[in-house]
Design an enzyme around this catalytic site. Structure first.
Site, PDB file in Angstrom:
ATOM      1  N   LYS A  13       0.822  -1.218   0.000  1.00 31.12           N
ATOM      2  CA  LYS A  13       0.000   0.000   0.000  1.00 31.12           C
ATOM      3  C   LYS A  13       0.856   1.269   0.000  1.00 31.12           C
ATOM      4  O   LYS A  13       0.604   2.200  -0.753  1.00 31.12           O
ATOM      5  CB  LYS A  13      -0.880  -0.052   1.256  1.00 31.12           C
ATOM      6  CG  LYS A  13      -2.079   0.833   1.248  1.00 31.12           C
ATOM      7  CD  LYS A  13      -3.118   0.328   2.275  1.00 31.12           C
ATOM      8  CE  LYS A  13      -2.533   0.075   3.647  1.00 31.12           C
ATOM      9  NZ  LYS A  13      -2.505   1.267   4.497  1.00 31.12           N
ATOM     10  N   ARG A 128      11.253 -12.620   7.987  1.00 33.97           N
ATOM     11  CA  ARG A 128      12.435 -11.817   8.323  1.00 33.97           C
ATOM     12  C   ARG A 128      13.214 -12.453   9.479  1.00 33.97           C
ATOM     13  O   ARG A 128      12.649 -12.801  10.511  1.00 33.97           O
ATOM     14  CB  ARG A 128      12.031 -10.394   8.695  1.00 33.97           C
ATOM     15  CG  ARG A 128      13.247  -9.517   8.975  1.00 33.97           C
ATOM     16  CD  ARG A 128      12.944  -8.060   8.905  1.00 33.97           C
ATOM     17  NE  ARG A 128      11.898  -7.639   9.826  1.00 33.97           N
ATOM     18  CZ  ARG A 128      11.565  -6.370  10.033  1.00 33.97           C
ATOM     19  NH1 ARG A 128      12.182  -5.414   9.362  1.00 33.97           N
ATOM     20  NH2 ARG A 128      10.614  -6.050  10.874  1.00 33.97           N
ATOM     21  N   ARG A 156      12.298 -11.179  15.545  1.00 32.36           N
ATOM     22  CA  ARG A 156      11.620 -10.292  16.489  1.00 32.36           C
ATOM     23  C   ARG A 156      10.212 -10.838  16.722  1.00 32.36           C
ATOM     24  O   ARG A 156       9.636 -11.473  15.841  1.00 32.36           O
ATOM     25  CB  ARG A 156      11.521  -8.876  15.915  1.00 32.36           C
ATOM     26  CG  ARG A 156      12.851  -8.179  15.744  1.00 32.36           C
ATOM     27  CD  ARG A 156      12.689  -6.754  15.286  1.00 32.36           C
ATOM     28  NE  ARG A 156      11.453  -6.559  14.516  1.00 32.36           N
ATOM     29  CZ  ARG A 156      11.072  -5.406  14.011  1.00 32.36           C
ATOM     30  NH1 ARG A 156      11.811  -4.342  14.183  1.00 32.36           N
ATOM     31  NH2 ARG A 156       9.956  -5.293  13.310  1.00 32.36           N
ATOM     32  N   ARG A 167      -2.214 -10.320  13.496  1.00 30.22           N
ATOM     33  CA  ARG A 167      -2.333  -8.963  12.948  1.00 30.22           C
ATOM     34  C   ARG A 167      -3.150  -8.972  11.649  1.00 30.22           C
ATOM     35  O   ARG A 167      -4.007  -8.123  11.439  1.00 30.22           O
ATOM     36  CB  ARG A 167      -0.935  -8.385  12.708  1.00 30.22           C
ATOM     37  CG  ARG A 167      -0.921  -6.878  12.530  1.00 30.22           C
ATOM     38  CD  ARG A 167       0.454  -6.295  12.776  1.00 30.22           C
ATOM     39  NE  ARG A 167       1.318  -6.354  11.618  1.00 30.22           N
ATOM     40  CZ  ARG A 167       2.492  -6.962  11.572  1.00 30.22           C
ATOM     41  NH1 ARG A 167       2.961  -7.583  12.638  1.00 30.22           N
ATOM     42  NH2 ARG A 167       3.228  -6.959  10.488  1.00 30.22           N
TER      43      ARG A 167
END
Length: 212
Positions: A13, A128, A156, A167
């Protein structure tokens, strides 16, 4: 042109918003920029928002909606139009936006909805990894290290698959009613996001050229 851009996290986006702004010269209105400007300029809503943020509390909808209204009331919007990015996040905010636009005499002309399969986004966002010693960042699929040993790398919390999935699920649950609301008004233009960045923009460009 007065537009919204929507899409799940990782759908590209931000990249496409920057291209739209450059090509069509509309004002890019992102939630973060709006909040920062309102607080820096100490507008009525900016001062209110800062009071919540300073206490570590969530900014209530009425303040967020007020900040959006302040921004959409500014003179440049009448001249250039806008691309709203990151708002509305809930159906309640969408209804508030409709009311604000009606009060300001502004017509929403289109919603660019970048569609990417959530499973692809999960792979993209949760891949990641970071080297424990050097701090270098890699991606398990798209940019794997040559000498990959699992024990040398960590993720992380935000990048772990279960966190990313939560999420995405929240974003899907919040976004679907908004898309349905605007689809009923004939405003939604679905864009296939799982292709090259330039091809995505080419599809957006065709839609927006027809809107002009």
């Amino acid at each position: 042109m007065n537009l919204l851009i929507m899409g799940l996290p990782g759908a590209g986006k931000g990249t496409q918003a920057a291209k739209i702004v450059e090509q069509f010269h509309v004002a890019h209105i992102s939630t973060g920029d709006m909040f920062r400007a309102a607080m820096a300029n100490q507008t009525e809503m900016g001062v209110l928002a800062k009071s919540y943020i300073d206490k570590g509390e969530l900014v209530p909808d009425e303040v967020t909606n007020g900040i959006v209204k302040e921004r959409l009331s500014q003179d440049d919007i009448k001249e250039t139009g806008f691309l709203l990015d990151g708002y509305p996040r809930t159906i309640e905010q969408a209804h508030a936006l409709d009311k604000t636009l009606a009060e300001l005499g502004i017509e929403l002309e289109g919603i660019i909805n970048i569609e990417v399969n959530p499973d692809s986004l999960l792979e993209r966002l949760s891949g990641r990894i970071i080297h424990r010693v050097t701090g270098e960042t890699f991606h398990k699929v798209f940019n794997p290290p040559v000498d990959y040993k699992e024990e040398d790398y960590y993720q992380r919390e935000d990048d772990k698959p279960e966190t990313v999935k939560r999420r995405l699920d929240v974003n899907i649950a919040q976004g679907e009613p908004i898309i349905a609301h605007y689809r009923a008004k004939g405003l939604v233009h679905d864009i296939e996001g799982n292709q090259d960045i330039n091809d995505v923009f080419s599809d957006i460009e065709k839609v927006l050229t027809n809107l002009k």
